[in-house]
Design a protein around this motif. Structure first.
Motif, PDB file in Angstrom:
ATOM      1  N   GLY A  41       0.880  -1.352   0.037  1.00 47.71           N
ATOM      2  CA  GLY A  41       0.046  -0.081   0.103  1.00 47.71           C
ATOM      3  C   GLY A  41       0.967   1.314   0.023  1.00 47.71           C
ATOM      4  N   ALA A  42       2.076   1.385  -0.556  1.00 46.36           N
ATOM      5  CA  ALA A  42       2.927   2.591  -0.571  1.00 46.36           C
ATOM      6  C   ALA A  42       2.212   3.514  -1.343  1.00 46.36           C
ATOM      7  CB  ALA A  42       4.134   2.004  -1.258  1.00 46.36           C
ATOM      8  N   GLY A  51      13.931  12.035  -9.220  1.00 39.78           N
ATOM      9  CA  GLY A  51      13.666  10.724  -8.592  1.00 39.78           C
ATOM     10  C   GLY A  51      13.100  10.609  -7.248  1.00 39.78           C
ATOM     11  N   VAL A  52      12.875  12.026  -6.679  1.00 45.78           N
ATOM     12  CA  VAL A  52      12.532  11.943  -5.388  1.00 45.78           C
ATOM     13  C   VAL A  52      11.015  11.291  -5.352  1.00 45.78           C
ATOM     14  CG1 VAL A  52      11.664  13.429  -3.695  1.00 45.78           C
ATOM     15  CG2 VAL A  52      13.739  13.995  -5.043  1.00 45.78           C
ATOM     16  N   PRO A  53      10.794  10.420  -4.137  1.00 42.79           N
ATOM     17  CA  PRO A  53       9.426   9.616  -4.199  1.00 42.79           C
ATOM     18  C   PRO A  53       8.492  10.675  -3.562  1.00 42.79           C
ATOM     19  CG  PRO A  53      11.046   9.027  -2.543  1.00 42.79           C
ATOM     20  CD  PRO A  53      11.813   9.745  -3.407  1.00 42.79           C
ATOM     21  N   LEU A  54       7.208  10.657  -4.392  1.00 44.85           N
ATOM     22  CA  LEU A  54       6.357  11.729  -3.851  1.00 44.85           C
ATOM     23  C   LEU A  54       5.104  11.031  -2.795  1.00 44.85           C
ATOM     24  CD1 LEU A  54       5.803  13.215  -7.482  1.00 44.85           C
ATOM     25  CD2 LEU A  54       6.937  14.168  -5.604  1.00 44.85           C
ATOM     26  N   PRO A  55       4.609  11.682  -2.025  1.00 43.89           N
ATOM     27  CA  PRO A  55       3.553  11.060  -0.963  1.00 43.89           C
ATOM     28  C   PRO A  55       2.420  10.969  -1.572  1.00 43.89           C
ATOM     29  CG  PRO A  55       3.933  13.550  -0.666  1.00 43.89           C
ATOM     30  CD  PRO A  55       4.728  13.038  -1.667  1.00 43.89           C
ATOM     31  N   GLY A  56       2.125  10.177  -2.588  1.00 43.29           N
ATOM     32  CA  GLY A  56       1.051   9.907  -3.137  1.00 43.29           C
ATOM     33  C   GLY A  56       1.058   9.629  -4.566  1.00 43.29           C
ATOM     34  N   LEU A  57      -0.102   9.268  -5.177  1.00 41.22           N
ATOM     35  CA  LEU A  57      -0.131   8.928  -6.659  1.00 41.22           C
ATOM     36  C   LEU A  57      -0.287  10.138  -7.332  1.00 41.22           C
ATOM     37  CD1 LEU A  57      -2.295   5.774  -6.546  1.00 41.22           C
ATOM     38  CD2 LEU A  57       0.350   5.680  -6.734  1.00 41.22           C
TER      39      LEU A  57
END
Length: 154
Positions: A41-42, A51-57
């Motif tokens: 459920g990431a 390339g920074v991960p984002l807090p949602g889709l």
């Protein structure tokens, strides 16, 4: 996991889905809920530049804005699909649009909503994309087009 989602076959059918659910619907261009929601459920996208991960889709709202007035909802939905149609080619094989019911968590680098998916709703068929393109093209606006980014050749 979610491969059994229904597929919206026409723009009119997408309009009916929208009218039934309305404000919390988003369209996402990806390989689908199975990849995006995963077992853990990431529900995270990545910034294409850093390339920074984002807090949602990363997704786009289907909600009609008040300034749209009484113009056709079908045209609104068509332009929302047309705006980001380039993502299919950009993101590679298996990428297609799907509708989700979700909640906005933050905004991404292009000011797009970053959402948490509460429920996958439906796939959007290629026929819907063709209809959307035809409807947008019929507006015959020389000043409007998809929001694609293209690197200029050096």
């Amino acid at each position: 996991m979610h491969d059994d989602m229904p597929t919206v076959p026409t723009l009119a059918a997408l309009e009916r889905v929208f009218e039934a659910e309305e404000s919390d619907l988003y369209v996402r261009w990806s390989t689908g809920p199975a990849a995006d929601l995963g077992d853990r459920g990431a529900q995270s996208s990545r910034d294409g530049l850093t390339g920074v991960p984002l807090p949602g889709l990363s997704a786009n709202p289907l909600r009609v804005e008040p300034w749209w007035g009484d113009r056709p909802v079908r045209l609104w939905l068509a332009r929302r699909l047309h705006d980001y149609g380039h993502l299919r080619e950009l993101r590679g094989p298996g990428v297609r649009p799907w509708v989700l019911r979700g909640r906005e968590r933050a905004r991404g680098p292009d000011n797009e909503p970053l959402v948490v998916c509460d429920r996958p709703v439906a796939w959007i068929s290629d026929d819907v994309l063709r209809e959307a393109e035809e409807l947008v093209d019929a507006q015959d606006s020389p000043e409007w087009g998809p929001l694609a980014r293209h690197r200029s050749p050096e």
